[in-house]
Design an enzyme around this catalytic site. Structure first.
Site, PDB file in Angstrom:
ATOM      1  N   THR A 114      -2.828   2.045  12.716  1.00  0.00           N
ATOM      2  CA  THR A 114      -4.076   1.857  13.462  1.00  0.00           C
ATOM      3  C   THR A 114      -3.870   1.936  14.965  1.00  0.00           C
ATOM      4  O   THR A 114      -4.750   2.370  15.703  1.00  0.00           O
ATOM      5  CB  THR A 114      -4.691   0.492  13.078  1.00  0.00           C
ATOM      6  OG1 THR A 114      -4.996   0.545  11.687  1.00  0.00           O
ATOM      7  CG2 THR A 114      -5.947   0.187  13.842  1.00  0.00           C
ATOM      8  N   SER A 136       0.594   3.083   7.243  1.00  0.00           N
ATOM      9  CA  SER A 136       1.863   2.448   6.863  1.00  0.00           C
ATOM     10  C   SER A 136       2.111   2.324   5.361  1.00  0.00           C
ATOM     11  O   SER A 136       3.260   2.185   4.953  1.00  0.00           O
ATOM     12  CB  SER A 136       2.023   1.101   7.561  1.00  0.00           C
ATOM     13  OG  SER A 136       1.152   0.141   7.030  1.00  0.00           O
ATOM     14  N   THR A 194      -0.244  -1.907  10.406  1.00  0.00           N
ATOM     15  CA  THR A 194      -0.024  -3.333  10.138  1.00  0.00           C
ATOM     16  C   THR A 194       0.107  -3.656   8.648  1.00  0.00           C
ATOM     17  O   THR A 194       0.618  -4.704   8.293  1.00  0.00           O
ATOM     18  CB  THR A 194      -1.168  -4.181  10.718  1.00  0.00           C
ATOM     19  OG1 THR A 194      -2.394  -3.811  10.079  1.00  0.00           O
ATOM     20  CG2 THR A 194      -1.283  -4.018  12.217  1.00  0.00           C
ATOM     21  N   ASP A 195      -0.366  -2.726   7.779  1.00  0.00           N
ATOM     22  CA  ASP A 195      -0.390  -3.080   6.355  1.00  0.00           C
ATOM     23  C   ASP A 195       1.001  -3.327   5.772  1.00  0.00           C
ATOM     24  O   ASP A 195       1.181  -4.220   4.936  1.00  0.00           O
ATOM     25  CB  ASP A 195      -1.123  -1.994   5.550  1.00  0.00           C
ATOM     26  CG  ASP A 195      -2.625  -2.003   5.847  1.00  0.00           C
ATOM     27  OD1 ASP A 195      -3.095  -2.956   6.506  1.00  0.00           O
ATOM     28  OD2 ASP A 195      -3.329  -1.069   5.416  1.00  0.00           O
TER      29      ASP A 195
HETATM   30  C1  SIN Z   1      -1.887   1.003   8.400  1.00  0.00           C
HETATM   31  O1  SIN Z   1      -1.225   0.053   8.010  1.00  0.00           O
HETATM   32  O2  SIN Z   1      -1.382   2.102   8.683  1.00  0.00           O
HETATM   33  C2  SIN Z   1      -3.361   0.892   8.539  1.00  0.00           C
HETATM   34  C3  SIN Z   1      -3.807  -0.442   8.945  1.00  0.00           C
HETATM   35  C4  SIN Z   1      -3.317  -0.896  10.288  1.00  0.00           C
HETATM   36  O3  SIN Z   1      -2.497  -0.297  10.960  1.00  0.00           O
HETATM   37  O4  SIN Z   1      -3.819  -1.962  10.713  1.00  0.00           O
END
Ligand code: SIN
Length: 344
Positions: A35, A82, A115-116
């Site tokens: 993100t 991710s 973040t995932d």
């Molecule tokens: C991801 O993990 O690539 C999508 C969600 C995020 O980065 O918050």
């Protein structure tokens, strides 16, 4: 000594701004997507955007203030959401980071990440980086195109953290939303909120005020924290995670083994408990040399040593999977593997 004197003399002739630039710490930014590099057509969209849209150069250009205190370069490792980061990416990224940090000129590294699965990459780096220099993992909960996007400030903080001496010797760290968390304990706690990364039992190790990092403690090392040298590791074995619940069937466990899993992690209930009717399958897997680690679907707490399986200690299922992969990659067997998880 002589060279330094000549450099300083030239610097004096050229003015103080040159001196400042020459002395800035070098930080390499390894970008993987997520993100923080996400873009959407709508600036209020924080769910349907495309993660991994912007390249590392764009991320750096968006925060020109970084150049006031660090000399940065960018490496595009991947540009994906991710969930698509995999063992291959982790191995090649760690090897590149180990090589980079071995250079006297590199002060620290920053990894930008979705973040995932950020906590998995952060934990992997914590287990495998061969250096005391700062390793900081950062992401964002709102895409770069959103009103009040959090990525730019998070990136500023992360690079600042990687550029200070006080960040050395603390293991990998996650810098998000003005907080510094230890990669060893951190987990994502909320699907959308910007205040999502936390180590609920162990807490934050520090934070940022106006972009300036601070720490609560001197560097400390968690008890029994392992480290793995992956210099000669070219692939990681397949380890799967299965979720436990009322009516859990033992068939998925058998299928995972048939499908080539070399280790199993079960996100068990409570203290790693699993239904009575799958115990024989677990016992058989362990007898066949396939380690079965029981972790917990409960967010916090210790999973004790189990008779039939290996209790995960303080590691959640996704962190248990990484320990198991790394231990198996070293050729370790069930008795040694148990030691990694018994943390008390
Ligand atoms: C991801 O993990 O690539 C999508 C969600 C995020 O980065 O918050």
């Amino acid at each position: 000594m002589k060279i330094k004197t000549v450099v300083l003399a030239i610097a004096c002739l050229m003015g103080s701004s040159w001196v400042q630039a020459a002395e800035q710490p070098h930080v390499t930014i390894y970008a993987t997507g997520g993100t923080i590099a996400g873009a959407s057509k709508s600036n209020i969209d924080s769910t349907d955007y495309k993660a991994g849209s912007l390249g590392v150069d764009k991320l750096i250009q968006a925060v020109p203030e970084i150049k006031q205190f660090a000399d940065v370069s960018g490496v595009q490792i991947a540009n994906v959401g991710s969930p698509d980061v995999n063992q291959k990416t982790l191995l090649s990224m760690t090897k590149a980071i180990n090589k980079d940090l071995a250079k006297p000129s590199t002060h620290g590294v920053v990894v930008t990440h979705g973040t995932d699965t950020l906590e998995e990459t952060a934990f992997f780096l914590d287990m495998t980086v061969n250096s005391d220099k700062p390793v900081v993992i950062v992401g964002a909960m709102r895409p770069a195109t959103a009103i009040s996007a959090d990525g730019a400030m998070n990136l500023y903080d992360a690079v600042k953290l990687a550029s200070v001496d006080a960040a050395k010797g603390r293991g990998a760290m996650v810098a998000m939303n003005d907080r510094i968390s230890p990669a060893y304990y951190v987990t994502k706690t909320n699907t959308h909120a910007v205040e999502t990364f936390a180590a609920p039992e162990q807490g934050y190790i520090g934070g940022f005020i106006s972009g300036q990092p601070y720490f609560y403690y001197a560097d400390t090392k968690p008890i029994n924290k392992p480290h793995f040298d992956i210099t000669n590791v070219t692939t990681l074995p397949k380890v799967v995670i299965l979720y436990s619940y009322q009516d859990q069937s033992g068939e998925l466990l058998k299928d995972a083994i048939k499908d080539g899993a070399k280790g199993i992690v079960i996100a068990g209930t409570g203290d790693g408990s699993t239904p009575s009717w799958i115990q024989d399958t677990i016992k058989q897997a362990m007898k066949d040399g396939i380690p079965v680690v029981v972790a917990s679907r409960v967010p916090t707490g210790y999973v004790s040593t189990h008779e039939n399986a290996i209790g995960s200690g303080f590691y959640n299922p996704q962190k248990s999977k990484i320990i198991l992969e790394l231990a198996l990659a070293k050729g370790e067997k069930i008795p040694q593997i148990r030691h990694y998880f018994a943390q008390l």
